[in-house]
Motif scaffolding. Structure first.
Motif, mmCIF file in Angstrom:
data_model
loop_
_atom_site.group_PDB
_atom_site.id
_atom_site.type_symbol
_atom_site.label_atom_id
_atom_site.label_comp_id
_atom_site.label_asym_id
_atom_site.label_seq_id
_atom_site.Cartn_x
_atom_site.Cartn_y
_atom_site.Cartn_z
ATOM 1 N N THR A 39 -4.967 -1.097 27.588
ATOM 2 C CA THR A 39 -3.982 -1.962 26.943
ATOM 3 C C THR A 39 -3.561 -1.437 25.579
ATOM 4 N N PHE A 40 -2.300 -1.708 25.211
ATOM 5 C CA PHE A 40 -1.794 -1.602 23.854
ATOM 6 C C PHE A 40 -1.653 -2.988 23.238
ATOM 7 N N ALA A 41 -1.881 -4.035 24.041
ATOM 8 C CA ALA A 41 -1.543 -5.394 23.637
ATOM 9 C C ALA A 41 -2.390 -5.918 22.490
ATOM 10 N N PHE A 42 -3.582 -5.372 22.285
ATOM 11 C CA PHE A 42 -4.433 -5.863 21.205
ATOM 12 C C PHE A 42 -3.809 -5.642 19.831
ATOM 13 N N ASP A 43 -3.017 -4.581 19.688
ATOM 14 C CA ASP A 43 -2.480 -4.235 18.376
ATOM 15 C C ASP A 43 -1.652 -5.354 17.754
ATOM 16 N N GLY A 44 -0.967 -6.126 18.578
ATOM 17 C CA GLY A 44 -0.077 -7.156 18.055
ATOM 18 C C GLY A 44 -0.691 -8.534 17.939
ATOM 19 N N LEU B 159 -1.223 -11.618 25.289
ATOM 20 C CA LEU B 159 -2.180 -10.821 26.045
ATOM 21 C C LEU B 159 -2.156 -11.242 27.508
ATOM 22 N N PRO B 160 -2.218 -10.280 28.442
ATOM 23 C CA PRO B 160 -2.122 -10.618 29.877
ATOM 24 C C PRO B 160 -3.447 -11.122 30.455
ATOM 25 N N VAL B 161 -4.054 -12.105 29.801
ATOM 26 C CA VAL B 161 -5.366 -12.591 30.232
ATOM 27 C C VAL B 161 -5.285 -13.201 31.628
ATOM 28 N N ARG B 162 -4.199 -13.952 31.896
ATOM 29 C CA ARG B 162 -4.063 -14.570 33.217
ATOM 30 C C ARG B 162 -4.052 -13.497 34.305
ATOM 31 N N GLN C 207 -3.502 3.399 35.461
ATOM 32 C CA GLN C 207 -2.489 2.975 36.425
ATOM 33 C C GLN C 207 -1.777 1.741 35.873
ATOM 34 N N THR C 208 -0.473 1.873 35.663
ATOM 35 C CA THR C 208 0.327 0.757 35.173
ATOM 36 C C THR C 208 0.671 -0.163 36.339
ATOM 37 N N VAL C 209 0.602 -1.493 36.100
ATOM 38 C CA VAL C 209 0.822 -2.460 37.177
ATOM 39 C C VAL C 209 1.632 -3.644 36.663
ATOM 40 N N VAL C 210 2.338 -4.290 37.592
ATOM 41 C CA VAL C 210 3.059 -5.531 37.307
ATOM 42 C C VAL C 210 2.698 -6.530 38.400
ATOM 43 N N LEU C 211 2.075 -7.613 38.008
ATOM 44 C CA LEU C 211 1.682 -8.650 38.955
ATOM 45 C C LEU C 211 2.836 -9.630 39.073
ATOM 46 N N ASP C 212 3.809 -9.293 39.932
ATOM 47 C CA ASP C 212 5.034 -10.095 40.021
ATOM 48 C C ASP C 212 5.766 -9.719 41.303
ATOM 49 N N LEU D 216 1.632 -4.824 32.747
ATOM 50 C CA LEU D 216 2.886 -5.107 32.064
ATOM 51 C C LEU D 216 3.313 -6.530 32.388
ATOM 52 N N SER D 217 3.909 -7.190 31.396
ATOM 53 C CA SER D 217 4.456 -8.518 31.639
ATOM 54 C C SER D 217 5.689 -8.695 30.776
#
Length: 294
Positions: free
Chosen positions: A12-17, A279-282, A191-196, A273-274
């Motif tokens: 993740t990069f999401a922690f930075d923000g 953060l994509p915790v869900r 591996q980049t993923v999108v749960l959608d 990715l979302s």
């Protein structure tokens, strides 16, 4: 390798923000869910080694890996001292991933690039090994890995470190990397993923792929794999986007992860990715049962 990454991790990069309190809560949940490792990048958010300490301090089991700590942001003395400090304070839980590329213009004041990537990295590793450290030694040194895409860096990763951390790669690259490095080296694949649903996922994925269109090392790697100008134009062809990003439900995403494992990966870390900024915790929760069965 004393650090156990498990088969499946999170990248993740999401922690930075996000505030540190929120990061601590999120990584503690990843620990409880059973993921083997958490990987994070370094750009212009938190400094990598202090972020590693934040994550290690908030968890009790999870391995923490830099993906990567940029060698052009700190000299070998600082890198070696931080590596030793974390390995001693958190035994068998820290992996130092090293790299040096940039995907944006380099601001003034940062260390310049020195020559070709492979000789530069080899010299940096030599310099780290020669630092006369005086802090308490860990029971076991932390393993290192190199950000690697091309054959030269993959070979160096296998020769001088525990192995390679690959990023923004299709399954075909994983198979080639395993061939180059041989059977004994660690191969940890992002591996980049999108749960959608596919329509929405493709849009999110294409935006992500387009962001790497100016990254020379990534473009060159894709060209080596047979992707041409048409694939790289306009945010990426459908063929390219689908090769780099997995989407659908948890089962679909687990299927792509299994392909990497079957192709020779020892460990796969999924970057979710979302559309939102949280953060994509869900998504981490929803993916855990299917991924950890692997």
């Amino acid at each position: 390798m004393s650090v156990d990454l498990g088969r499946i991790g999170v990248w993740t990069f999401a922690f930075d923000g996000r505030p540190a309190t929120e990061v601590r809560e999120a990584v503690a949940e990843l620990d409880e869910l059973g993921y083997g490792a958490i990987w994070f990048g370094e750009a212009f958010g938190r400094e990598a080694l202090t972020q590693a300490a934040l994550l290690l301090g908030a968890t009790g089991r999870l391995a923490v890996a830099t993906g990567i700590a940029n060698v052009f942001l700190r000299d070998p003395i600082a890198m070696a001292a931080a590596e030793r400090t974390l390995a001693e304070a958190f035994p068998d839980r820290f992996l130092l991933g090293l790299g040096g590329h940039r995907t944006v213009d380099q601001p003034a004041g940062l260390l310049p690039h020195h020559g070709r990537p492979v000789p530069t990295m080899r010299a940096y590793l030599d310099a780290m090994d020669q630092v006369p450290l005086q802090s308490p030694a860990p029971a076991e040194p932390s393993p290192r890995a190199l950000a690697a895409l091309g054959p030269g860096m993959l070979k160096l990763a296998a020769e001088r470190t525990r192995g390679a951390h690959t990023y923004f790669v299709p399954v075909e690259h994983t198979a080639r990397a395993r061939q180059v490095m041989g059977p004994g080296a660690l191969l940890a694949v992002e591996q980049t993923v999108v749960l959608d649903r596919p329509e929405r996922a493709r849009e999110i994925a294409r935006g992500f792929v387009a962001g790497y269109g100016q990254a020379r090392h990534q473009v060159e790697n894709l060209e080596r794999l047979g992707f041409g100008e048409d694939d790289l134009a306009g945010g990426g062809s459908d063929r390219l986007v689908e090769a780099l990003v997995a989407w659908g439900d948890a089962g679909d995403i687990a299927g792509r992860v299994r392909e990497h494992l079957d192709a020779g990966a020892d460990h796969v870390c999924v970057q979710v990715l979302s559309a939102g900024e949280d953060l994509p915790v869900r998504q981490w929760r929803e993916l855990a049962p299917a991924l950890l069965e692997l």
